[in-house]
Design a protein around this motif. Structure first.
Motif, PDB file in Angstrom:
ATOM      1  N   VAL A 253       0.878  -1.296  -0.066  1.00  0.00           N
ATOM      2  CA  VAL A 253      -0.018   0.085   0.045  1.00  0.00           C
ATOM      3  C   VAL A 253       0.804   1.167   0.085  1.00  0.00           C
ATOM      4  O   VAL A 253       1.622   1.437   0.874  1.00  0.00           O
ATOM      5  N   ALA A 254       0.864   1.972  -1.032  1.00  0.00           N
ATOM      6  CA  ALA A 254       1.862   3.067  -1.349  1.00  0.00           C
ATOM      7  C   ALA A 254       1.162   4.483  -1.431  1.00  0.00           C
ATOM      8  O   ALA A 254       1.230   5.035  -2.268  1.00  0.00           O
ATOM      9  N   THR A 255      -0.146   4.528  -0.489  1.00  0.00           N
ATOM     10  CA  THR A 255      -0.889   5.710  -0.632  1.00  0.00           C
ATOM     11  C   THR A 255      -0.251   6.937  -0.169  1.00  0.00           C
ATOM     12  O   THR A 255      -0.240   7.906  -0.811  1.00  0.00           O
ATOM     13  N   GLN A 256       0.479   6.784   0.801  1.00  0.00           N
ATOM     14  CA  GLN A 256       1.113   7.924   1.566  1.00  0.00           C
ATOM     15  C   GLN A 256       0.382   9.109   1.685  1.00  0.00           C
ATOM     16  O   GLN A 256       0.563  10.396   1.004  1.00  0.00           O
ATOM     17  N   GLY A 257      -0.825   9.187   2.423  1.00  0.00           N
ATOM     18  CA  GLY A 257      -1.561  10.249   2.685  1.00  0.00           C
ATOM     19  C   GLY A 257      -2.654  10.359   1.788  1.00  0.00           C
ATOM     20  O   GLY A 257      -3.502  11.422   2.061  1.00  0.00           O
TER      21      GLY A 257
ATOM     22  N   PHE B 182       2.951  -1.514   4.248  1.00  0.00           N
ATOM     23  CA  PHE B 182       2.460  -0.185   4.132  1.00  0.00           C
ATOM     24  C   PHE B 182       3.332   0.783   4.358  1.00  0.00           C
ATOM     25  O   PHE B 182       4.322   0.701   5.344  1.00  0.00           O
ATOM     26  N   ILE B 183       3.519   1.532   3.300  1.00  0.00           N
ATOM     27  CA  ILE B 183       4.540   2.632   3.070  1.00  0.00           C
ATOM     28  C   ILE B 183       4.119   3.718   4.110  1.00  0.00           C
ATOM     29  O   ILE B 183       3.138   4.601   3.971  1.00  0.00           O
ATOM     30  N   SER B 184       4.709   3.949   5.586  1.00  0.00           N
ATOM     31  CA  SER B 184       4.337   4.988   6.291  1.00  0.00           C
ATOM     32  C   SER B 184       5.617   5.216   7.477  1.00  0.00           C
ATOM     33  O   SER B 184       6.613   4.207   7.451  1.00  0.00           O
TER      34      SER B 184
ATOM     35  N   LYS C 203       2.647   7.589  11.625  1.00  0.00           N
ATOM     36  CA  LYS C 203       1.522   7.717  10.731  1.00  0.00           C
ATOM     37  C   LYS C 203       0.803   6.221  10.434  1.00  0.00           C
ATOM     38  O   LYS C 203      -0.335   6.063  10.646  1.00  0.00           O
ATOM     39  N   ARG C 204       1.598   5.001  10.893  1.00  0.00           N
ATOM     40  CA  ARG C 204       1.093   3.734  10.771  1.00  0.00           C
ATOM     41  C   ARG C 204       0.326   3.631  12.118  1.00  0.00           C
ATOM     42  O   ARG C 204      -1.018   3.321  12.024  1.00  0.00           O
TER      43      ARG C 204
END
Length: 333
Positions: A176-180, A200-202, A206-207
Motif C-alpha cells: 500500500v503506497a498511498t502515503q496520505g 504499508f509505506i509509512s 503515521k502507521r
C-alpha cells in the motif's frame, strides 16, 4: 512440443498460472508413451499432449500436483519391477496395468513470476514499480489514475479500489503506497484477501494513527498485526528509490526463504480477512488400496464403500482382487 502445448503454455504464463512440463526421457515396450513424448499439465489437472495411458496419467497428476507445491523438478520411473533401492533422485512406482512396459518421466514445474500489487500512486510506489520491473516481477497497479500511459511498467491497471478478478497465490505480494492519499481505503482493500505479504509505506507515527482509524472502522487487530509497517528492511534508506529497494528486499526475503503450500485464495468483498481456501479445482488424489497406485478422483473406474469409507479403484483387476479378499485391504487406502 506441438503448437497446442506452446499455446497453452503461453496462455498460462500470461495469466500468471503455474503448470508443469512432462517429458518421456526413456521407455521400454510395450509402454504407450515413447521417448520424446511431451505433455503439459496445469494446476487443475488438464493435460495437453501425450506421455502414456491411464495409470501413467494418474501418477503424473500426483507428481505434478506435488511439484507445483514445492517448485522442484523430479524424475519418475513407472516400472512393473521397481527397484527396492532406486537410483538417487528417482522416484519409482510399480506399473500394475496389464499392458506393462516402463517409462521414465521428467517433470519440471513452471512457476509464475512473483506478482506485486501496488495500491496507490505515491513517488515511492512508482519507484517500487520500476525496481520490481527490473527483476521481472509481474505488476498490478491500483489507483484512480491507473492506466498504461501513466504507469507503463505495470502489466495490469485497475482504477477502482478492489481486488476482484486479481488471482492471489503464494507468489503474490501487496504494498500500500498511498502515503496520505486514501491510506485507510488502500489498507482496507489490501486486507480483503489472504496474502502472504502486505506492506504499508509509512512512518511509525503515521502507521499508528491509520491503524487506530481502521480499528474504529471494524478491522481486527490480528489483521493489522500481519501488515509490514513501515514496509521495508531497515537499510537507513533516504531517497524514494532507496526506500523502494528496501521494500523489494523484504519481499524477496519473504519470497525466497519461507515455504508455503500452493493454495489459492479468494477475494470476496467483506471487511474481514478471508481464510486460505484450497482451490476447488485442484486435483484430488487418492490411493488404490490393492496396487498402491495414485488415482485422480475423477478417473476412478470403481468406487466401493467399506465401513462408511469410499474405496477407489483404477482398473478391473484391482476391483476383482479386493472383492475376493476385502479384509486384506481394510487398513489401506
Amino acid at each position: 512440443m506441438n503448437n497446442e502445448i506452446y499455446e497453452m503454455a503461453s496462455d498460462l504464463i500470461t495469466q500468471g498460472e503455474p503448470f508443469a512440463t512432462v517429458t518421456v526421457v526413456r521407455n521400454e515396450a510395450p509402454s504407450s508413451g515413447k521417448t520424446g513424448d511431451k505433455a503439459l499439465v496445469n494446476k487443475t489437472g488438464v493435460l495437453k499432449g501425450w506421455v502414456g495411458g491411464g495409470c501413467v496419467y494418474s501418477i503424473v497428476l500426483k507428481e505434478v500436483t506435488e511439484a507445483l507445491d514445492d517448485g522442484k523438478p523430479r524424475l519418475v520411473r513407472v516400472s512393473p519391477s521397481p527397484q527396492t533401492d532406486p537410483p538417487r533422485g528417482v522416484k519409482e512406482y510399480k506399473m500394475t496395468c496389464y499392458s506393462g512396459g516402463e517409462v521414465d518421466l521428467y517433470i519440471e514445474p513452471v512457476m509464475p513470476k512473483p506478482h506485486l500489487v501496488i495500491i496507490g500512486k505515491s513517488i515511492i510506489g512508482r519507484a517500487l514499480m520500476k525496481a520490481a520491473k527490473g527483476i521481472d516481477f509481474r505488476l498490478t497497479v491500483i489507483n484512480e489514475e491507473a492506466n498504461a500511459e501513466v504507469f507503463p511498467e505495470a502489466d495490469h491497471h485497475q482504477s477502482n479500489f478492489d481486488l476482484g478478478g486479481i488471482p492471489f497465490n503464494k507468489h503474490t505480494f501487496i504494498v500500500v503506497a498511498t502515503q496520505g492519499d486514501n491510506d485507510e481505503r488502500g489498507l482496507k482493500t489490501a486486507l480483503r484477501v489472504k496474502c502472504r505479504y502486505v506492506g504499508f509505506i509509512s512512518s511509525r507515527k503515521k502507521r499508528d494513527a491509520v491503524f487506530a482509524n481502521l480499528l474504529n472502522m471494524g478491522i481486527a487487530q490480528e489483521q493489522l498485526d500481519e501488515v509490514h509497517a513501515p514496509a521495508g528492511t531497515d537499510i537507513n534508506a533516504k531517497t524514494p528509490q532507496e526506500v523502494a529497494i528496501s521494500i523489494l528486499a523484504e519481499i524477496i526475503q519473504e519470497y525466497r526463504t519461507k515455504e508455503v503450500s500452493f493454495e489459492y485464495f479468494s477475494a470476496p468483498f467483506t471487511e474481514a480477512k478471508t481464510e486460505a481456501i484450497e482451490d476447488p479445482q485442484r486435483p484430488q488424489i487418492v490411493t488404490n488400496p490393492v496396487c498402491g497406485m495414485p488415482i485422480s478422483l475423477g478417473m476412478a473406474k470403481y468406487i466401493v464403500e467399506q465401513n462408511g469409507t469410499p474405496i477407489y479403484f483404477c482398473c478391473d483387476g484391482c476391483k476383482i482382487k479386493f472383492d475376493a479378499e476385502p479384509e486384506k485391504y481394510s487398513m489401506k487406502g
